[in-house]
Design an enzyme around this catalytic site. Structure first.
Site, PDB file in Angstrom:
ATOM      1  N   ILE A 186     -66.611  20.866  12.795  1.00 56.44           N
ATOM      2  CA  ILE A 186     -66.084  21.966  13.596  1.00 56.44           C
ATOM      3  C   ILE A 186     -65.410  21.424  14.849  1.00 56.44           C
ATOM      4  O   ILE A 186     -64.636  22.119  15.494  1.00 56.44           O
ATOM      5  CB  ILE A 186     -67.177  22.993  14.004  1.00 56.44           C
ATOM      6  CG1 ILE A 186     -68.233  22.362  14.929  1.00 56.44           C
ATOM      7  CG2 ILE A 186     -67.810  23.644  12.803  1.00 56.44           C
ATOM      8  CD1 ILE A 186     -69.062  23.404  15.672  1.00 56.44           C
ATOM      9  N   ASP A 187     -65.694  20.161  15.202  1.00 51.46           N
ATOM     10  CA  ASP A 187     -65.191  19.621  16.474  1.00 51.46           C
ATOM     11  C   ASP A 187     -63.710  19.239  16.427  1.00 51.46           C
ATOM     12  O   ASP A 187     -63.084  19.089  17.467  1.00 51.46           O
ATOM     13  CB  ASP A 187     -66.006  18.392  16.889  1.00 51.46           C
ATOM     14  CG  ASP A 187     -67.489  18.685  17.029  1.00 51.46           C
ATOM     15  OD1 ASP A 187     -67.827  19.858  17.195  1.00 51.46           O
ATOM     16  OD2 ASP A 187     -68.291  17.737  16.957  1.00 51.46           O
ATOM     17  N   GLU A 214     -69.301  22.334  25.749  1.00 44.08           N
ATOM     18  CA  GLU A 214     -70.626  21.753  26.032  1.00 44.08           C
ATOM     19  C   GLU A 214     -70.495  20.356  26.653  1.00 44.08           C
ATOM     20  O   GLU A 214     -71.360  19.905  27.385  1.00 44.08           O
ATOM     21  CB  GLU A 214     -71.466  21.680  24.750  1.00 44.08           C
ATOM     22  CG  GLU A 214     -70.812  20.817  23.662  1.00 44.08           C
ATOM     23  CD  GLU A 214     -71.606  20.748  22.370  1.00 44.08           C
ATOM     24  OE1 GLU A 214     -72.688  21.331  22.284  1.00 44.08           O
ATOM     25  OE2 GLU A 214     -71.120  20.089  21.420  1.00 44.08           O
ATOM     26  N   GLY A 217     -68.452  21.351  20.363  1.00 43.52           N
ATOM     27  CA  GLY A 217     -67.291  20.453  20.279  1.00 43.52           C
ATOM     28  C   GLY A 217     -67.595  19.025  20.669  1.00 43.52           C
ATOM     29  O   GLY A 217     -66.734  18.168  20.633  1.00 43.52           O
ATOM     30  N   LYS A 227     -80.280  12.348  10.653  1.00 40.03           N
ATOM     31  CA  LYS A 227     -81.071  11.128  10.859  1.00 40.03           C
ATOM     32  C   LYS A 227     -81.093  10.237   9.626  1.00 40.03           C
ATOM     33  O   LYS A 227     -81.981   9.412   9.491  1.00 40.03           O
ATOM     34  CB  LYS A 227     -82.503  11.517  11.236  1.00 40.03           C
ATOM     35  CG  LYS A 227     -82.574  12.237  12.560  1.00 40.03           C
ATOM     36  CD  LYS A 227     -83.998  12.672  12.848  1.00 40.03           C
ATOM     37  CE  LYS A 227     -84.034  13.595  14.041  1.00 40.03           C
ATOM     38  NZ  LYS A 227     -85.164  14.504  14.018  1.00 40.03           N
ATOM     39  N   ARG A 238     -73.011  35.297  34.576  1.00 48.55           N
ATOM     40  CA  ARG A 238     -73.922  35.167  33.424  1.00 48.55           C
ATOM     41  C   ARG A 238     -73.364  34.125  32.462  1.00 48.55           C
ATOM     42  O   ARG A 238     -72.152  33.919  32.401  1.00 48.55           O
ATOM     43  CB  ARG A 238     -74.067  36.493  32.683  1.00 48.55           C
ATOM     44  CG  ARG A 238     -74.662  37.596  33.505  1.00 48.55           C
ATOM     45  CD  ARG A 238     -76.146  37.334  33.791  1.00 48.55           C
ATOM     46  NE  ARG A 238     -76.661  38.340  34.697  1.00 48.55           N
ATOM     47  CZ  ARG A 238     -77.164  39.504  34.282  1.00 48.55           C
ATOM     48  NH1 ARG A 238     -77.196  39.784  33.011  1.00 48.55           N
ATOM     49  NH2 ARG A 238     -77.621  40.374  35.160  1.00 48.55           N
ATOM     50  N   ARG A 241     -71.340  27.580  13.673  1.00 51.81           N
ATOM     51  CA  ARG A 241     -71.375  26.784  12.438  1.00 51.81           C
ATOM     52  C   ARG A 241     -71.835  27.591  11.231  1.00 51.81           C
ATOM     53  O   ARG A 241     -71.747  27.109  10.101  1.00 51.81           O
ATOM     54  CB  ARG A 241     -72.319  25.588  12.617  1.00 51.81           C
ATOM     55  CG  ARG A 241     -71.838  24.618  13.657  1.00 51.81           C
ATOM     56  CD  ARG A 241     -72.289  23.202  13.463  1.00 51.81           C
ATOM     57  NE  ARG A 241     -73.603  22.988  12.943  1.00 51.81           N
ATOM     58  CZ  ARG A 241     -74.454  22.087  13.424  1.00 51.81           C
ATOM     59  NH1 ARG A 241     -74.118  21.364  14.490  1.00 51.81           N
ATOM     60  NH2 ARG A 241     -75.625  21.886  12.859  1.00 51.81           N
TER      61      ARG A 241
HETATM   62  O1  F6P Z   1     -70.566  17.860  15.580  1.00 51.13           O
HETATM   63  C1  F6P Z   1     -70.793  19.203  15.356  1.00 51.13           C
HETATM   64  C2  F6P Z   1     -71.696  19.770  16.386  1.00 51.13           C
HETATM   65  O2  F6P Z   1     -71.901  21.138  16.118  1.00 51.13           O
HETATM   66  C3  F6P Z   1     -71.269  19.552  17.824  1.00 51.13           C
HETATM   67  O3  F6P Z   1     -70.270  20.444  18.231  1.00 51.13           O
HETATM   68  C4  F6P Z   1     -72.587  19.705  18.538  1.00 51.13           C
HETATM   69  O4  F6P Z   1     -72.604  18.987  19.755  1.00 51.13           O
HETATM   70  C5  F6P Z   1     -73.556  19.089  17.583  1.00 51.13           C
HETATM   71  O5  F6P Z   1     -72.979  19.152  16.303  1.00 51.13           O
HETATM   72  C6  F6P Z   1     -74.896  19.767  17.557  1.00 51.13           C
HETATM   73  O6  F6P Z   1     -75.714  19.112  16.664  1.00 51.13           O
HETATM   74  P1  F6P Z   1     -77.156  19.602  16.273  1.00 51.13           P
HETATM   75  O7  F6P Z   1     -77.004  20.819  15.426  1.00 51.13           O
HETATM   76  O8  F6P Z   1     -77.709  18.459  15.526  1.00 51.13           O
HETATM   77  O9  F6P Z   1     -77.862  19.874  17.542  1.00 51.13           O
END
Ligand code: F6P
Length: 397
Positions: free
Chosen positions: A152-153, A248, A196, A78, A308, A317
């Site tokens: 990581i994306d 996701e 991602g 932010k 599941r 991460r």
């Molecule tokens: O951009 C990296 C990432 O880990 C994405 O893969 C994921 O959508 C996002 O950040 C999640 O962000 P936060 O940790 O702010 O929820």
């Protein structure tokens, strides 16, 4: 050049500390510079002078940090100097009459602060969001920035590697290995939801490495019927379990992104989540419809599949970065200081041909997505019999 600053912004990514160490050691040993770390990204620039928002980085501070995940400088999603949220005395965001959070552009103030501190170059280590802010600070206020891409994306086109990606893929692939044995033992369908954002690279790489039977990506909207067909065909062939990797950001052909949360920030940042749960519901509904049909025709439906969902989340991460991510991070961090020393501001220390290279910041923001018809790994996955859940893709190899 006497003094440089370093900040890390956006979501953390394995290798950030290796990049901070690479930059700091190069600055001190090669150029005799002083290094100031900004805590929590650009937010530090709005904290009072002398506060704990600034940290002098010596060799001691960065000793041995290369092997640790996270970032010793902290990070923030932010911290946008162009849209700082206005708050009341108790820290609550101020709102206008429509309920919208009020913001103010404090970027000029941030630029002035850097100048007042004698920071002659600012290394911004981040993904598309942080690099966009760095570009805007450079273009609109002449702030001497050099970027280092991380995510990581793996969704930036101007670099062949973004550190953190390989580690995230390894974590997801390890998860699939663990899920495989339990799915097999219980004849279950296990859905692994990976991160991602709007890029499917983690799912694609991990799905191939981990032997998934279906991989669902944001770039290839899926038909739940095709996924269901893949599962039932396996079942009929006595392979009673299935592994599905879902990004996701994956979405059905007739649906949108699965959104877990919409943040209040004016940028409208959404938190993705729930794609796996939605797929589970879709699969269960398809089974129920089929079972109903069989029953109406006087038959006996097969047992319901046990589906599941595992959401891997931030595990991707955290923890120890893989060697390959550390190498890219250390080399790019170090090279960014070389670029700063040569006053090549508005640039990025990217990765190409096994080494760091200079790219202009303006070019470094081009996105990088899976291209269904041209990405070689999509073809490889198809050859391995992995389904992408595409409409009409119902023929089992
Ligand atoms: O951009 C990296 C990432 O880990 C994405 O893969 C994921 O959508 C996002 O950040 C999640 O962000 P936060 O940790 O702010 O929820």
């Amino acid at each position: 050049m006497k003094r440089i600053g370093i900040l890390t912004g956006g979501g953390d990514s394995p290798g950030l500390n290796a990049a901070i160490r690479g930059a700091t050691l190069t600055a001190i040993r090669k150029y005799g510079m002083e290094v100031i770390g900004l805590i929590d990204g650009f937010n530090a620039l709005f904290e009072p002078p002398g506060s704990s928002a600034f940290m002098k980085l010596s060799e001691q501070e960065v000793q041995d940090i290369h092997a640790y995940g996270g970032t010793i400088l902290g990070t923030a999603n932010k911290g946008n100097p162009f849209e700082m949220i206005l708050r009341d005395a108790s820290g609550r965001p101020l709102r206008d009459s429509d309920g919208k959070v009020q913001v103010r552009d404090r970027s000029a103030e941030a630029a002035q602060r850097l100048a007042d501190m004698g920071i002659q170059a600012l290394l911004c280590i981040g993904g598309d969001g942080t690099l966009t802010l760095a570009r805007d600070m450079f273009e609109r206020h002449g702030v001497p920035v050099v970027g280092v891409p991380k995510t990581i994306d793996f969704d930036l086109a101007a670099t062949e590697a973004t550190f953190g990606f390989k580690t995230a893929v390894q974590v997801a692939s390890d998860a699939l290995d663990r899920l495989r044995t339990t799915a097999d033992s219980h004849d279950r369908v296990l859905i692994l939801e990976v991160m991602g954002r709007y890029a499917g690279w983690i799912a694609l790489h991990a799905g191939i490495a981990g032997g998934a039977h279906a991989i669902l990506l944001p770039e290839m909207p899926y038909s739940a019927k095709t996924v269901w067909k893949r599962i039932t065909t396996r079942f009929r062939r006595s392979r009673k379990f299935s592994l599905v990797v879902i990004s996701e950001g994956a979405r059905p052909v007739d649906g949108g992104y699965a959104v877990a949360e919409t943040r209040e920030h004016p940028g409208g940042h959404v938190v993705l989540g729930g794609a796996g749960a939605r797929l589970r519901h879709e699969i269960e509904s398809l089974y129920a419809a089929e079972a109903d049909d069989i029953t109406k025709r006087g038959g006996y439906p097969p047992e319901a599949p046990e589906v599941r969902v595992v959401v891997l989340g931030h595990i991707q991460r955290g923890g120890t970065p893989l060697a390959e991510d550390r190498i890219v991070a250390a080399a790019c961090g170090s090279f960014a200081v070389d670029l700063a020393a040569q006053k090549k501001f508005g640039s990025v220390a990217a990765w190409a041909n096994d080494g760091p290279v200079e790219v202009r910041l303006a070019d470094a923001l081009a996105p990088h997505f899976v291209e269904p018809s041209t990405t070689p790994l999509v073809q490889s996955a198809r050859s391995l019999g992995i389904s992408f859940g595409e409409v009409g893709d119902e023929v089992e190899p």
